[in-house]
Design a protein around this motif. Structure first.
Motif, mmCIF file in Angstrom:
data_model
loop_
_atom_site.group_PDB
_atom_site.id
_atom_site.type_symbol
_atom_site.label_atom_id
_atom_site.label_comp_id
_atom_site.label_asym_id
_atom_site.label_seq_id
_atom_site.Cartn_x
_atom_site.Cartn_y
_atom_site.Cartn_z
ATOM 1 N N LEU A 80 -14.246 5.065 -8.469
ATOM 2 C CA LEU A 80 -14.299 5.005 -6.509
ATOM 3 C C LEU A 80 -13.935 6.363 -6.809
ATOM 4 N N GLY A 81 -13.585 7.271 -7.708
ATOM 5 C CA GLY A 81 -12.928 8.550 -7.607
ATOM 6 C C GLY A 81 -11.211 8.580 -6.540
ATOM 7 N N LEU A 82 -10.718 7.185 -6.596
ATOM 8 C CA LEU A 82 -9.517 7.233 -6.070
ATOM 9 C C LEU A 82 -8.427 7.508 -6.885
ATOM 10 N N GLU A 83 -6.775 8.281 -6.132
ATOM 11 C CA GLU A 83 -6.084 7.934 -7.143
ATOM 12 C C GLU A 83 -4.674 6.638 -6.712
ATOM 13 N N LEU A 84 -4.153 6.642 -7.660
ATOM 14 C CA LEU A 84 -3.356 5.698 -7.937
ATOM 15 C C LEU A 84 -1.626 6.594 -7.459
ATOM 16 N N ALA A 85 -0.599 6.382 -6.680
ATOM 17 C CA ALA A 85 0.292 6.886 -6.259
ATOM 18 C C ALA A 85 1.135 5.359 -6.144
ATOM 19 N N VAL A 86 2.927 5.950 -6.867
ATOM 20 C CA VAL A 86 3.644 5.296 -6.618
ATOM 21 C C VAL A 86 4.109 5.651 -5.356
ATOM 22 N N GLY A 87 4.879 5.264 -4.411
ATOM 23 C CA GLY A 87 6.500 6.050 -4.343
ATOM 24 C C GLY A 87 7.797 5.286 -3.335
ATOM 25 N N THR A 88 8.488 5.896 -3.033
ATOM 26 C CA THR A 88 9.538 5.492 -1.969
ATOM 27 C C THR A 88 9.251 5.145 -0.857
ATOM 28 N N ARG A 89 8.813 3.960 -0.228
ATOM 29 C CA ARG A 89 8.723 3.584 0.952
ATOM 30 C C ARG A 89 10.582 4.383 2.177
ATOM 31 N N MET A 131 -6.468 11.347 1.203
ATOM 32 C CA MET A 131 -6.018 10.451 2.475
ATOM 33 C C MET A 131 -5.203 9.629 1.399
ATOM 34 N N SER A 132 -3.778 9.116 2.342
ATOM 35 C CA SER A 132 -3.662 7.889 1.725
ATOM 36 C C SER A 132 -3.372 7.040 3.222
ATOM 37 N N HIS A 133 -3.334 5.706 1.671
ATOM 38 C CA HIS A 133 -3.198 4.805 2.656
ATOM 39 C C HIS A 133 -1.636 3.415 2.068
ATOM 40 N N PRO A 134 -1.106 3.610 2.553
ATOM 41 C CA PRO A 134 0.234 2.854 1.646
ATOM 42 C C PRO A 134 0.101 1.629 2.261
ATOM 43 N N LEU A 135 0.475 0.661 0.859
ATOM 44 C CA LEU A 135 -0.453 -0.888 0.805
ATOM 45 C C LEU A 135 0.854 -1.395 0.516
ATOM 46 N N VAL A 136 1.347 -2.833 1.046
ATOM 47 C CA VAL A 136 1.984 -3.288 0.587
ATOM 48 C C VAL A 136 1.782 -4.924 0.392
ATOM 49 N N THR A 137 0.785 -4.684 0.488
ATOM 50 C CA THR A 137 0.397 -6.667 0.751
ATOM 51 C C THR A 137 -1.302 -6.993 -0.827
ATOM 52 N N ALA A 138 -1.757 -7.573 -1.807
ATOM 53 C CA ALA A 138 -2.905 -7.138 -2.547
ATOM 54 C C ALA A 138 -3.888 -7.741 -1.870
ATOM 55 N N GLY A 139 -3.623 -7.984 -0.131
ATOM 56 C CA GLY A 139 -4.542 -8.327 0.193
ATOM 57 C C GLY A 139 -5.149 -7.019 0.756
ATOM 58 N N GLN A 140 -4.375 -6.232 0.918
ATOM 59 C CA GLN A 140 -4.169 -4.825 1.964
ATOM 60 C C GLN A 140 -4.866 -4.072 0.856
ATOM 61 N N LEU A 141 -5.096 -3.839 -0.468
ATOM 62 C CA LEU A 141 -5.614 -3.835 -1.974
ATOM 63 C C LEU A 141 -7.112 -3.917 -1.943
ATOM 64 N N GLY A 142 -7.490 -5.682 -1.969
ATOM 65 C CA GLY A 142 -8.547 -5.928 -1.272
ATOM 66 C C GLY A 142 -9.848 -5.218 -0.803
ATOM 67 N N SER A 143 -8.817 -5.117 0.400
ATOM 68 C CA SER A 143 -9.606 -4.534 1.350
ATOM 69 C C SER A 143 -10.295 -2.966 1.472
ATOM 70 N N MET A 144 -8.918 -2.466 1.072
ATOM 71 C CA MET A 144 -9.281 -1.362 0.579
ATOM 72 C C MET A 144 -9.994 -0.359 -0.518
#
Length: 83
Positions: free
Chosen positions: A62-71, A1-14
């Motif tokens: 943590l077995g997470l995958e980092l992906a960058v895409g177009t919004r 499952m992916s979780h779009p992030l737009v702020t550093a705060g969201q990243l920390g929480s995730m």
């Protein structure tokens, strides 16, 4: 499952939620990625200070995958960034 992030705060929480979902303490994660427990705690609250190298190590541990895409265009015009 992916979780779009737009702020550093969201990243920390995730990152914190992913760690907790795996039943890992900050100390256990810290030993996996070569940081101190206090640094893991600090970075979960201040994710804007994470280096790319630290983020990739964190994701790997943590077995997470980092992906960058177009919004989607609607999201681009209404979202604000914190950098």
């Amino acid at each position: 499952m992916s979780h779009p992030l737009v702020t550093a705060g969201q990243l920390g929480s995730m990152l914190q939620a992913a760690r907790k979902a795996q039943g890992l303490t900050q100390s256990a994660l810290a030993s996996r990625i070569g940081l101190s427990q206090s640094r893991v705690s600090h970075l979960e609250l201040n994710a804007h200070e994470l280096s790319v190298e630290q983020l990739l190590a964190w994701c790997a541990a943590l077995g997470l995958e980092l992906a960058v895409g177009t919004r989607a265009k609607a999201a681009v015009s209404t979202a604000t960034t914190d950098w």
